[in-house]
Design a protein around this motif. Structure first.
Motif, short mmCIF file in Angstrom:
data_model
loop_
_atom_site.label_atom_id
_atom_site.label_comp_id
_atom_site.label_asym_id
_atom_site.label_seq_id
_atom_site.Cartn_x
_atom_site.Cartn_y
_atom_site.Cartn_z
N UNK A 89 12.73 -36.77 34.72
CA UNK A 89 12.45 -36.17 33.45
C UNK A 89 13.53 -36.62 32.40
N UNK A 90 14.61 -36.93 32.94
CA UNK A 90 15.61 -37.24 31.79
C UNK A 90 15.29 -38.79 31.22
N UNK A 91 14.98 -39.59 32.20
CA UNK A 91 14.46 -40.91 31.81
C UNK A 91 13.15 -41.02 31.13
N UNK A 92 12.30 -40.35 31.33
CA UNK A 92 11.02 -40.06 30.58
C UNK A 92 11.53 -39.86 29.38
N UNK A 93 12.15 -38.73 29.07
CA UNK A 93 12.60 -38.15 27.71
C UNK A 93 13.19 -39.25 27.04
N UNK A 94 14.01 -40.16 27.71
CA UNK A 94 14.95 -41.27 26.95
C UNK A 94 13.70 -42.26 26.31
N UNK A 95 12.67 -42.48 27.16
CA UNK A 95 11.45 -43.31 26.44
C UNK A 95 10.91 -42.66 25.32
N UNK A 96 10.61 -41.46 25.63
CA UNK A 96 9.80 -40.77 24.56
C UNK A 96 10.68 -40.53 23.32
N UNK A 97 12.07 -40.79 23.49
CA UNK A 97 12.97 -40.51 22.26
C UNK A 97 12.63 -41.79 21.30
N UNK A 98 12.38 -42.81 22.09
CA UNK A 98 12.29 -44.06 21.41
C UNK A 98 10.80 -44.33 20.65
N UNK A 99 9.72 -43.70 21.51
CA UNK A 99 8.24 -43.73 21.23
C UNK A 99 7.50 -42.64 21.46
N UNK A 100 7.69 -41.39 20.58
CA UNK A 100 7.10 -40.15 21.17
C UNK A 100 5.63 -40.11 21.20
N UNK A 101 5.04 -39.59 22.24
CA UNK A 101 3.73 -39.38 22.49
C UNK A 101 3.14 -37.87 22.97
N UNK A 102 1.81 -37.67 22.76
CA UNK A 102 1.52 -36.41 23.10
C UNK A 102 0.64 -36.52 24.19
N UNK A 103 0.48 -35.49 25.37
CA UNK A 103 -0.18 -35.56 26.27
C UNK A 103 -1.05 -34.32 26.29
N UNK A 104 -2.16 -34.28 25.75
CA UNK A 104 -3.04 -32.90 25.54
C UNK A 104 -3.43 -32.29 26.80
N UNK A 105 -3.65 -33.41 28.03
CA UNK A 105 -4.21 -32.57 29.33
C UNK A 105 -3.12 -32.10 30.18
N UNK A 106 -1.89 -32.50 29.83
CA UNK A 106 -0.75 -32.08 30.96
C UNK A 106 -0.32 -30.71 30.44
N UNK A 107 -0.50 -29.65 31.51
CA UNK A 107 -0.10 -28.45 31.14
C UNK A 107 1.01 -27.80 32.13
N UNK A 108 1.37 -28.72 33.26
CA UNK A 108 2.26 -28.16 34.26
C UNK A 108 3.20 -29.26 34.54
N UNK A 109 4.43 -29.07 34.53
CA UNK A 109 5.59 -29.98 35.01
C UNK A 109 6.40 -29.28 35.86
N UNK A 110 6.20 -29.59 37.43
CA UNK A 110 7.25 -28.93 38.38
C UNK A 110 8.59 -29.59 38.24
N UNK A 111 9.78 -28.84 38.25
CA UNK A 111 10.69 -29.69 38.46
C UNK A 111 11.44 -28.95 39.52
N UNK A 112 12.39 -29.64 40.34
CA UNK A 112 13.18 -29.14 41.53
C UNK A 112 13.93 -30.39 42.06
#
Length: 518
Positions: free
Chosen positions: A256-279
């Motif tokens: 999640x950390x690496x994905x967020x770092x990418x999105x900080x550079x190029x934000x995107x929206x994910x309208x279908x994504x409703x659940x992210x499990x972290x563990x």
């Protein structure tokens, strides 16, 4: 009910809908069941019987799930192998598991030659990919086999898989998970997150690890499609969210950390994504707030371990960013027990710990292991009176939320005071320059142990040791602050789980000493 019943139900209810999507290839539920039954019969033709072990050395692929399916249906036992381990480590696991068959990716063919050379007993080989005419060919076995109407099936009490623990406390141990318990656990998970047949669940965690397998099985139990990734790449995951219609995902905090770092550079929206499990590891409150900023309130947390099945669950609505202090504080909790999961926090003498008092966490759940493979001593230490002794230290608040503060072995005793590394790590992670932090105890001639931190700074961020130590002192009691900080480019991680490898961090400081704690 066994897991194999889920495969049959999906084929009946959702036969033409996709069961697995991987690299542009889709397998329907009907075809998945057909291939699984053919595979099971082919393995029987090789002499396998109920509870014969099948070791799997492969990266994520539909064939991996088919091998699991054959075990779930026919009563074989899947043993997923961590391909990141050394050949010697893999040989040790195979010697312990004594599999009848070793299934492997063609890319691991040379490694397999080295691995099996150290085995005392012969093992049959089954190559995924490669030469279709080879006597070891996976596809050839499926094509030449037909399902039998009255073929023997698994029982609920059969072991369906053996997961070898990461070995942070010693030699890896094989946790045996029962078929019926896994089926029950999948549906418990599914009800908690309201999974449904129209979902598309992204799985990138390796299938040799219980986390990826449990989440896959959770969504499969409802007829959902599994969007399977061979390995993790943040750009590929972001693209998959958009191109594959992903509605749910399972990601470790480091991912999640690496994905967020990418999105900080190029934000995107994910309208279908409703659940992210972290563990798989704690997520700092600071990181969680950043993640919610990008994705919204889609995050759910599950706490558990290989051996104990369903543990606790923090739902989306419980991820409160603003409001009463007690509710916001629960963002750092592991949530409340799943349905049909019992949980206790006990003192050293086994008595119930009072609310807010730190003790060992014990759980009892349908998916709990039956024991460690060929290891009655470790089994007796872990399973006591029907309860799984997790080795985790935590406490319950008055509303029943569980807060994990450390592993027993990670507790630091400095000057007679107990210091829990998680609390120090949380304080460090809340600093705006800090990306990640890990805390251990190191030898100290005066205090017995001293608190030492390893810190990864955010890109282009600057901070000094004195600055961070003073910052921690402003957040928590002064005696808990690090005495020293090493700035590192990355933290060492266990290959199977992505958890920080604190054993590796401790090793240089405790080398030559009888114990790794004071």
């Amino acid at each position: 009910m066994i897991v194999g019943d889920i495969l049959r139900r999906n084929a009946f209810l959702y036969g033409e809908r996709p069961a697995v999507i991987c690299n542009g290839r889709a397998v329907t539920h009907a075809d998945f069941l057909e291939r699984t039954l053919r595979l099971a019969q082919g393995l029987r033709s090789k002499g396998l019987q109920r509870q014969s072990r099948i070791a799997i050395l492969a990266q994520n692929a539909p064939e991996y799930l088919e091998l699991y399916g054959a075990c779930e249906e026919a009563g074989f036992v899947a043993v997923g192998l961590n391909y990141r381990l050394s050949d010697a480590e893999l040989t040790d696991i195979l010697i312990d598991a004594t599999p009848a068959v070793l299934a492997y990716d063609e890319e691991f063919a040379k490694r397999v030659d080295a691995i099996i050379s150290g085995l005392g007993e012969p093992v049959q080989l089954l190559e995924i990919g490669g030469d279709a005419d080879s006597e070891f060919a996976y596809e050839r076995l499926i094509e030449n086999s037909l399902p039998e109407e009255n073929a023997p099936r698994a029982d609920e009490e059969d072991t369906v898989c053996i997961f070898y623990t990461s070995g942070t406390t010693g030699r890896p141990k094989g946790a045996m998970l029962p078929n019926g318990g896994q089926a029950a656990q999948a549906e418990i998970y599914a009800r908690a997150v309201k999974a449904k047949a129209t979902d598309r669940m992204l799985i990138v965690m390796p299938l040799f690890h219980c986390g990826g397998k449990n989440l896959e099985m959770m969504y499969r139990s409802q007829g959902a499609a599994i969007v399977l990734h061979k390995s993790f790449n943040p750009q590929s995951i972001i693209a998959s969210f958009l191109e594959d219609g992903v509605t749910a995902a399972h990601l470790a905090p480091v991912m999640i950390h690496q994905i967020i770092d990418e999105l900080d550079k190029a934000p995107k929206k994910f309208p279908l994504l409703h659940t992210v499990h972290y563990a798989s590891a704690p997520m700092s409150v600071a990181l969680l707030k950043r993640a919610i900023g990008h994705f919204g309130l889609v995050f759910v947390q599950s706490y558990g371990m290989t051996e104990n099945g369903a543990g606790t669950f923090l739902d989306k609505f419980q991820h409160v960013l603003e409001g009463p202090e007690t509710e916001v504080a629960r963002l750092a909790s592991a949530g409340k027990p799943f349905e049909d999961t019992e949980l206790r926090v006990v003192n050293d003498d086994g008595s119930e710990a009072e609310i807010g008092t730190i003790g060992e966490v014990l759980t009892r759940a349908p998916g709990m292991m039956s024991g460690y493979w060929k290891n009655p001593t470790s089994t007796a230490q872990a399973l006591k009176d029907g309860w799984m002794c997790t080795g985790d230290l935590g406490y319950l608040d008055k509303e029943g939320y569980l807060f994990i503060v450390d592993r027993k072995k990670d507790m630091i005793i400095s000057g007679g005071e107990n210091i829990y590394s998680r609390e120090v790590e949380e304080a460090l992670a809340s600093h705006p320059s800090v990306s990640e932090a890990s805390v251990i105890g190191v030898p100290d001639s005066k205090w017995g142990e001293a608190v030492k931190a390893f810190v990864v700074l955010r890109t282009n961020a600057v901070a000094t040791e004195v600055e961070l130590i003073d910052y921690v002192k402003s957040k928590i009691a002064s005696y808990k602050k690090p005495k020293s900080i090493d700035f590192v480019g990355s933290l060492p991680r266990l290959s199977s789980t992505n958890k920080v490898d604190k054993k590796a961090l401790r090793a240089p400081f405790w080398a030559g000493k009888e114990r790794s704690v004071a």
